[in-house]
Design an enzyme around this catalytic site. Structure first.
Site, mmCIF file in Angstrom:
data_model
loop_
_atom_site.group_PDB
_atom_site.id
_atom_site.type_symbol
_atom_site.label_atom_id
_atom_site.label_comp_id
_atom_site.label_asym_id
_atom_site.label_seq_id
_atom_site.Cartn_x
_atom_site.Cartn_y
_atom_site.Cartn_z
ATOM 1 N N LYS A 151 12.225 11.098 17.501
ATOM 2 C CA LYS A 151 13.470 10.280 17.484
ATOM 3 C C LYS A 151 14.541 11.413 17.926
ATOM 4 O O LYS A 151 15.197 11.423 18.720
ATOM 5 C CB LYS A 151 13.847 9.760 16.256
ATOM 6 C CG LYS A 151 15.128 9.050 16.372
ATOM 7 C CD LYS A 151 15.576 8.211 15.257
ATOM 8 C CE LYS A 151 17.000 7.898 15.043
ATOM 9 N NZ LYS A 151 17.285 6.971 13.592
ATOM 10 N N GLU A 159 7.642 20.717 13.293
ATOM 11 C CA GLU A 159 5.970 20.440 13.177
ATOM 12 C C GLU A 159 5.845 19.919 14.824
ATOM 13 O O GLU A 159 4.802 20.099 15.185
ATOM 14 C CB GLU A 159 5.767 19.283 12.407
ATOM 15 C CG GLU A 159 6.083 19.982 10.675
ATOM 16 C CD GLU A 159 7.251 19.790 10.478
ATOM 17 O OE1 GLU A 159 8.375 19.593 10.907
ATOM 18 O OE2 GLU A 159 7.518 19.556 9.088
ATOM 19 N N GLY A 209 13.505 6.026 11.773
ATOM 20 C CA GLY A 209 12.022 6.707 12.118
ATOM 21 C C GLY A 209 11.131 5.771 11.534
ATOM 22 O O GLY A 209 10.008 5.435 12.249
ATOM 23 N N ARG A 210 11.126 5.359 10.218
ATOM 24 C CA ARG A 210 10.012 4.794 9.715
ATOM 25 C C ARG A 210 10.133 3.078 9.887
ATOM 26 O O ARG A 210 9.285 2.540 9.418
ATOM 27 C CB ARG A 210 10.429 4.904 7.957
ATOM 28 C CG ARG A 210 11.570 4.457 7.500
ATOM 29 C CD ARG A 210 11.735 5.326 6.008
ATOM 30 N NE ARG A 210 13.359 5.007 5.598
ATOM 31 C CZ ARG A 210 14.139 5.949 5.804
ATOM 32 N NH1 ARG A 210 13.846 7.163 6.406
ATOM 33 N NH2 ARG A 210 15.180 5.685 5.149
ATOM 34 N N GLU A 265 10.828 6.996 1.102
ATOM 35 C CA GLU A 265 12.068 7.646 2.017
ATOM 36 C C GLU A 265 13.118 6.744 1.903
ATOM 37 O O GLU A 265 14.312 7.152 2.129
ATOM 38 C CB GLU A 265 11.727 8.001 3.340
ATOM 39 C CG GLU A 265 12.452 8.962 3.936
ATOM 40 C CD GLU A 265 11.666 9.432 5.258
ATOM 41 O OE1 GLU A 265 11.031 10.790 5.038
ATOM 42 O OE2 GLU A 265 11.874 8.932 6.436
ATOM 43 N N HIS A 307 -14.192 2.360 -6.811
ATOM 44 C CA HIS A 307 -15.189 3.481 -7.233
ATOM 45 C C HIS A 307 -14.465 4.685 -7.350
ATOM 46 O O HIS A 307 -15.190 5.620 -7.741
ATOM 47 C CB HIS A 307 -16.494 3.484 -6.398
ATOM 48 C CG HIS A 307 -17.131 2.193 -6.270
ATOM 49 N ND1 HIS A 307 -18.116 2.039 -6.939
ATOM 50 C CD2 HIS A 307 -16.886 1.123 -5.128
ATOM 51 C CE1 HIS A 307 -18.593 0.685 -6.619
ATOM 52 N NE2 HIS A 307 -17.968 0.185 -5.750
ATOM 53 N N LYS A 353 13.449 21.634 4.360
ATOM 54 C CA LYS A 353 13.292 22.046 5.710
ATOM 55 C C LYS A 353 14.110 23.520 5.786
ATOM 56 O O LYS A 353 13.631 24.329 6.504
ATOM 57 C CB LYS A 353 13.901 21.098 6.694
ATOM 58 C CG LYS A 353 13.063 19.764 6.864
ATOM 59 C CD LYS A 353 13.667 19.018 7.989
ATOM 60 C CE LYS A 353 13.083 17.599 8.113
ATOM 61 N NZ LYS A 353 13.790 16.552 8.611
#
Ligand code: F6P
Length: 549
Positions: free
Chosen positions: A211, A217, A271-272, A357, A388, A514
């Site tokens: 965005k 990254e 973003g999410r 977030e 399990h 960051k």
């Protein structure tokens, strides 16, 4: 600017009444509630277009629901819903509207933001995405030396990765054979390196999805992928093998991607919440435009339900309120999500970002300090594997862990009898968590055992039960039902944020780490320096001493 409700919700009278109610009812066992009311499932379940929500296995009575609905009113929830729906700037700290729901509106709808109808813009961009995807899928868009695209690599992180990754995995049965879709997110070089090892530079298309187009990254991975392509095929190949999805045209251009090959969206899409936008390009490439439109239609169906249904029959509102009941009034710190569907195995990770977030905030939307717990820790894993791994703690541990079970009634892969076993396991877990196993039942099982052995075994074989869960059953995982499911969770998160009074649409908390990482990178490059606590300084020294080269 909306600065609604400066009084925190915990000052409203219903907050205290809910605490009292919790104290008065906390020892009531769900077994008794089911025994008292044979209609409990019918009364505490809802259906919408093949999606069933069973919320009957919760520590709820009619009175609890009445009080929770009063809490929603005290928080002015109805008003917040309408504000979001019509594009008021409810993301106060960033001065933005919150309109991911507009991405799912049909083309003949309209929604005005700052005097402009956003629906035509949304559909124009969706059309561009779909046309481009169809060109790639049909072979009209070719690589630099005339090869068809056989592999798509989406480079993005957070919302520019988790949503499309989860949806692409879930909808694999709809994917076009012969076109693989990979996702690279981690700045850890092994992620990209391992994917590139599978790629052919003549037939790979990279989508740089960001965005902001400033996320380190993503940019580092995109630059590395670009270098890999240029080394194999030359600079001119970039135009055929790199496209971008972003709101930042200038940065896309600076990266060297022609903005004709950029797909946009808007600052009013968080973003999410962005998988419904051009960020879904990797999904459209995989499943095609028609199926992606079904995904949007499923989201839109849940939106209409959310905006138009009275709260007592409103799925996201009920899920949100039930979550608040445990989180705030029972002090449950976590919430587990267990999809009994291998394709949905990344859903817990996506909901983790969506929820944590959005609602992991300690101050209210106007900056006021909140004196109560907000967003829970979201975690989970696919069933039956999770049984399990960590179900022991759910059944006999000391903590209250509300769970969501998600299960399709039909599989796309009907291996003989296996789906029935999966569904039976899912239902059995929520049944066991709810009812537990009583002393009388255990004694019956241990008939013939006595004395010290009985004293030792009896408590270990008891299950307290009364562990709450919701079950969401889909007829099948389809683009439409997945759209409904995802929008259900988005709105649940909205409901909780609105009631707690937090801004669910900013994320200032991710910035500090960051900033410090940037400073540390500079110090690493300079061989040390900077002022840190003893631990961080020691770790930095250790790294500089031990790193190779
Ligand atoms: O982690 C913070 C965050 O800003 C998320 O909200 C977002 O989804 C992610 O980074 C990626 O951001 P972008 O799409 O701008 O690269």
């Amino acid at each position: 600017m909306i600065t609604e409700r400066l009084h925190p919700i915990n000052e409203s009278p219903v907050w205290a009444r809910l605490h009292q109610h919790q104290r008065a009812t906390r020892h009531v066992h769900m077994r008794e509630l089911f025994a008292q009311d044979p209609q409990r499932f019918d009364r505490y379940s809802l259906q919408l277009d093949g999606l069933l929500l069973d919320y009957s296995k919760n520590r709820l009575t009619d009175r609890t629901l009445e009080l929770l609905l009063e809490l929603a009113d005290a928080a002015n929830l109805g008003q917040w819903l309408q504000w979001m729906r019509r594009g008021e700037r409810i993301n106060i700290s960033e001065g933005r509207a919150v309109l991911h729901t507009a991405l799912r509106l049909p083309a003949d709808a309209s929604l005005s933001l700052d005097g402009q109808d956003v629906v035509p813009q949304v559909h124009a961009e969706l059309q561009r995405v779909c046309e481009f995807a169809e060109r790639v899928r049909s072979g009209a868009w070719l690589g630099h030396d005339g090869q068809r695209i056989r592999r798509v690599v989406n480079i993005g992180i957070g919302g520019s990765d988790l949503g499309p990754l989860m949806v692409a995995e879930a909808l694999k049965p709809y994917a076009m054979p012969g076109l693989a879709v990979d996702f690279v997110s981690n700045v850890d070089g092994q992620h990209l390196a391992q994917v590139l090892a599978q790629c052919d530079p003549t037939s790979t298309l990279f989508i740089v999805a960001s965005k902001s187009f400033t996320t380190p990254e993503t940019l580092l991975n995109a630059q590395a992928a670009r270098r890999w392509l240029v080394a194999a095929a030359g600079e001119a190949a970039v135009a055929r093998h790199f496209v971008a999805v972003s709101t930042n045209a200038e940065a896309v251009r600076a990266f060297g991607i022609n903005t004709e090959h950029m797909f946009g969206f808007w600052d009013w899409v968080g973003g999410r919440y962005s998988v419904w936008s051009s960020i879904g390009l990797a999904v459209v490439l995989a499943i095609g435009a028609e199926q992606f439109r079904q995904f949007l239609a499923g989201g839109a169906r849940m939106d209409r339900h959310f905006f138009e249904t009275p709260f007592e029959r409103n799925m996201p509102v009920l899920l949100g309120l039930i979550g608040i009941w445990y989180n705030t009034f029972y002090g449950a710190h976590t919430h587990a999500i267990m999809p009994y569907d291998h394709g949905l195995r990344r859903l817990p990770a996506h909901i983790q970002q969506l929820d944590m977030e959005s609602n992991g905030k300690r101050v209210g939307r106007c900056g006021e300090r909140l004196d109560f717990d907000t967003g829970p820790v979201i975690w989970g894993e696919e069933g039956a594997n999770s049984q399990h791994a960590f179900f022991q703690l759910l059944h006999q541990g000391t903590r209250l862990v509300p769970c969501d079970f998600i299960v399709p009634m039909n599989s796309h892969y009907p291996l003989e009898g296996q789906h029935q076993v999966l569904v039976a396991n899912c239902f059995a877990q929520s049944e066991a968590l709810m009812r537990g196993k009583t002393e009388a039942e255990v004694l019956q099982e241990l008939a013939g055992v006595s004395g010290d052995e009985l004293d030792m075994l009896l408590p270990q074989k008891l299950f307290p039960g009364n562990q709450p869960s919701n079950t969401i059953a889909l007829d099948q995982v389809t683009p439409y039902s997945l759209g409904m499911l995802l929008a259900l969770y988005e709105h649940k998160v909205f409901v909780q944020g609105a009631i707690w009074g937090v801004n669910s649409f900013d994320q200032w908390g991710v910035e500090y780490g960051k900033q410090l990482a940037k400073r540390l990178q500079a110090e690493m490059a300079a061989g040390g320096g900077g002022s840190h606590d003893a631990s961080t300084a020691g770790l930095l020294r250790h790294y500089l001493e031990r790193k190779h080269g």
